[in-house]
Design an enzyme around this catalytic site. Sequence first.
Site: not given
Ligand code: DAT
Ligand code: MG
Length: 151
Positions: A128, A117, A11, A51, A114
């Site tokens: 994806e 991805h 990212k 997303y 974080n």
């Molecule tokens: P991941 O990236 O571990 O697959 P995800 O698909 O649930 O997690 O979410 C995609 C991204 O969105 C994640 O890397 C960071 C952001 N995100 C997820 N939950 C969040 C939250 N509660 N607050 C802020 N950003 C969040």
């Molecule tokens: Mg995810």
Amino acid sequence: DTVERTFIAIKPDGVQRGLVAKIIAVFEQRGYKLVAIKMVCPSREHLEVHYDDLRGKPFFQGLIEFMKSGPIVAMVWEGLDVVRQGRKLLGATNPLESEPGTIRGNFAIDTGRNVCHGSDSVKSAKREIAHWFNNDELCDYNLELKKSIYE
Ligand code: DAT
Ligand code: MG
């Protein structure tokens, strides 16, 4: 089988923080095969489709803005169980829950920063990879090291 593939993206925060080589090294050193890689600045629409399952979440717009804030390094990695292992190498979504030794556990603090991805299932990996890469960008080659990695 060893042809499973996953989509991994560094990212904008990972790129800005100079973590590109370190994140690539984690997958390389584990023994996975890099089959595609490019730096991209995708459109809002492209990121919203990526997303898609998170539309409606309170953090969705912020997430898209953040993903638009700079270049992303998009990759496809191939190998045995690479989708699940890729998630383990990344660590938990919230870096405060990520184990030390994982990418997020080593390099991140906030969920919204974080650094990388990874696809969460074989099905989403297929979607994806098709969303981020054309077929001719996926390199079909033989990893010479294969017999040193797989028995
Ligand atoms: P991941 O990236 O571990 O697959 P995800 O698909 O649930 O997690 O979410 C995609 C991204 O969105 C994640 O890397 C960071 C952001 N995100 C997820 N939950 C969040 C939250 N509660 N607050 C802020 N950003 C969040
Ligand atoms: Mg995810």
